[in-house]
Design a protein around this motif. Structure first.
Motif, PDB file in Angstrom:
ATOM      1  N   ARG A 143       6.367 -23.270 -21.590  1.00  0.00           N
ATOM      2  CA  ARG A 143       7.784 -23.647 -21.508  1.00  0.00           C
ATOM      3  C   ARG A 143       8.539 -22.798 -20.483  1.00  0.00           C
ATOM      4  N   ASN A 144       8.192 -21.524 -20.384  1.00  0.00           N
ATOM      5  CA  ASN A 144       8.876 -20.639 -19.429  1.00  0.00           C
ATOM      6  C   ASN A 144       8.630 -21.063 -17.985  1.00  0.00           C
ATOM      7  N   LEU A 145       7.389 -21.493 -17.715  1.00  0.00           N
ATOM      8  CA  LEU A 145       7.088 -21.957 -16.360  1.00  0.00           C
ATOM      9  C   LEU A 145       7.822 -23.256 -16.038  1.00  0.00           C
ATOM     10  N   LYS A 146       7.925 -24.133 -17.043  1.00  0.00           N
ATOM     11  CA  LYS A 146       8.674 -25.378 -16.814  1.00  0.00           C
ATOM     12  C   LYS A 146      10.137 -25.070 -16.501  1.00  0.00           C
ATOM     13  N   GLU A 147      10.700 -24.095 -17.228  1.00  0.00           N
ATOM     14  CA  GLU A 147      12.095 -23.725 -16.966  1.00  0.00           C
ATOM     15  C   GLU A 147      12.241 -23.085 -15.591  1.00  0.00           C
ATOM     16  N   LEU A 148      11.195 -22.336 -15.170  1.00  0.00           N
ATOM     17  CA  LEU A 148      11.233 -21.726 -13.839  1.00  0.00           C
ATOM     18  C   LEU A 148      11.204 -22.797 -12.752  1.00  0.00           C
ATOM     19  N   PHE A 149      10.350 -23.812 -12.916  1.00  0.00           N
ATOM     20  CA  PHE A 149      10.312 -24.918 -11.950  1.00  0.00           C
ATOM     21  C   PHE A 149      11.661 -25.629 -11.911  1.00  0.00           C
ATOM     22  N   ALA A 150      12.257 -25.833 -13.091  1.00  0.00           N
ATOM     23  CA  ALA A 150      13.564 -26.506 -13.137  1.00  0.00           C
ATOM     24  C   ALA A 150      14.634 -25.654 -12.470  1.00  0.00           C
ATOM     25  N   LEU A 151      14.534 -24.322 -12.667  1.00  0.00           N
ATOM     26  CA  LEU A 151      15.514 -23.411 -12.082  1.00  0.00           C
ATOM     27  C   LEU A 151      15.498 -23.470 -10.557  1.00  0.00           C
ATOM     28  N   GLY A 153      14.728 -26.059  -8.883  1.00  0.00           N
ATOM     29  CA  GLY A 153      15.041 -27.418  -8.458  1.00  0.00           C
ATOM     30  C   GLY A 153      13.835 -28.267  -8.129  1.00  0.00           C
ATOM     31  N   ALA A 154      12.672 -28.009  -8.759  1.00  0.00           N
ATOM     32  CA  ALA A 154      11.481 -28.817  -8.489  1.00  0.00           C
ATOM     33  C   ALA A 154      11.671 -30.225  -9.051  1.00  0.00           C
ATOM     34  N   SER A 155      11.205 -31.222  -8.311  1.00  0.00           N
ATOM     35  CA  SER A 155      11.302 -32.608  -8.780  1.00  0.00           C
ATOM     36  C   SER A 155      10.253 -32.857  -9.868  1.00  0.00           C
ATOM     37  N   GLN A 158       6.788 -32.853  -8.317  1.00  0.00           N
ATOM     38  CA  GLN A 158       6.324 -31.499  -7.975  1.00  0.00           C
ATOM     39  C   GLN A 158       5.896 -30.739  -9.224  1.00  0.00           C
ATOM     40  N   THR A 159       6.664 -30.883 -10.292  1.00  0.00           N
ATOM     41  CA  THR A 159       6.291 -30.219 -11.547  1.00  0.00           C
ATOM     42  C   THR A 159       4.978 -30.770 -12.077  1.00  0.00           C
ATOM     43  N   LEU A 160       4.786 -32.082 -11.933  1.00  0.00           N
ATOM     44  CA  LEU A 160       3.560 -32.712 -12.431  1.00  0.00           C
ATOM     45  C   LEU A 160       2.335 -32.224 -11.667  1.00  0.00           C
ATOM     46  N   TRP A 161       2.412 -32.251 -10.327  1.00  0.00           N
ATOM     47  CA  TRP A 161       1.222 -31.956  -9.510  1.00  0.00           C
ATOM     48  C   TRP A 161       0.933 -30.461  -9.393  1.00  0.00           C
ATOM     49  N   HIS A 162       1.994 -29.634  -9.408  1.00  0.00           N
ATOM     50  CA  HIS A 162       1.784 -28.196  -9.171  1.00  0.00           C
ATOM     51  C   HIS A 162       1.780 -27.362 -10.447  1.00  0.00           C
ATOM     52  N   LEU A 163       2.211 -27.922 -11.568  1.00  0.00           N
ATOM     53  CA  LEU A 163       2.230 -27.166 -12.815  1.00  0.00           C
ATOM     54  C   LEU A 163       1.450 -27.861 -13.940  1.00  0.00           C
TER      55      LEU A 163
END
Length: 257
Positions: A143-151, A153-155, A158-163
């Motif tokens: 969850r922390n990494l998802k929040e970091l990607f959102a912080l 501004g990852a689309s 981008q979140t799907l392919w890189h995380l």
């Protein structure tokens, strides 16, 4: 490392020796229980017939596995993008999984061409492990990494392919390892239900045919081929999984240390 391979091989050799002694000491006829040597000689003698059936079963298994892999992974990605779609379709995937394929096979053989029905049975058995493991992997992202990607501004892509995809990869490969063996089981069940004869018959039909003819050595030889095929499929998928994960995932790093 040596014990890891020596112990199973030693156990296998002791099992073969005990099997041979039981047959010899009790003078058991071949139509009741053939000796390991007779099974091996039958495997060599009937190889032209058994190899053709093996190719048929392998083709069915591969087609069912490929359909399950593509369909399961693609549907899991769609589930991850849409909770509405997941809530609508996931229960039906569970129903498909818990319904015995031996009960579905006769219906499929009525409504589909025989080869399509056999491949569909292999797909049904192998599909759910891929879907369930991929869905679990995509939903288990930190969850922390998802929040970091959102912080940053990852689309969504981008979140799907890189995380999400790298995080879910061990789960996906685990599901594929399970699906490989299950697709072989589905193909065998469907071949027995189809019960077709001729050059296009798989190993399951050869086992049934040998039982009807009391050709028990050929029955054992076909069974040995099926077991070896399942082991080869599992080892191949395990090797692929290890090669993909060996440089970065904890499970593969532990094996090399």
């Amino acid at each position: 490392m040596i014990l890891r391979y020596a112990l199973p091989l030693g156990t296998f050799a002791i099992g073969l020796l005990a099997w041979d002694l039981v047959v010899r000491l009790n003078d058991i006829p071949p139509y009741v229980l053939p000796s390991p040597g007779l099974v091996f000689s039958t495997l060599v003698r009937d190889w032209p017939i058994l190899s053709q059936s093996l190719l048929v079963t392998l083709l069915t298994t591969f087609e069912g596995f490929a359909a399950a892999a593509v369909g399961g992974i693609a549907l899991a990605f769609l589930f991850n993008r849409s909770r509405l779609l997941e809530y609508s379709l996931y229960p039906y995937a569970v129903i498909l999984q818990v319904t015995p394929v031996v009960a579905i096979a006769p219906l499929l053989l009525i409504y589909l061409p025989q080869q399509a029905a056999v491949v569909a049975c292999a797909w049904i058995v192998a599909f759910f492990p891929v879907l369930a493991n991929t869905t679990l992997g995509l939903n288990s992202v930190d969850r922390n990494l998802k929040e970091l990607f959102a912080l940053y501004g990852a689309s969504g892509e981008q979140t799907l392919w890189h995380l999400k995809l790298p995080s879910a990869l061990p789960h996906i490969l685990g599901g594929l390892r399970i699906a490989g063996g299950l697709s072989l089981i589905g193909a065998v069940v469907a071949e027995i239900a189809a019960g077709s004869a001729g050059a296009g018959s798989g190993l399951a039909y050869r086992i049934a045919e040998s039982g009807y003819r009391l050709n028990i050595p050929r029955m054992f030889a076909a069974l040995v081929l099926l077991s070896v095929t399942g082991i080869v499929i599992f080892m191949t998928l395990s090797l692929i999984s290890h090669l993909v994960l060996r440089r970065w995932h904890e499970s593969a790093l532990g094996k090399e240390s």
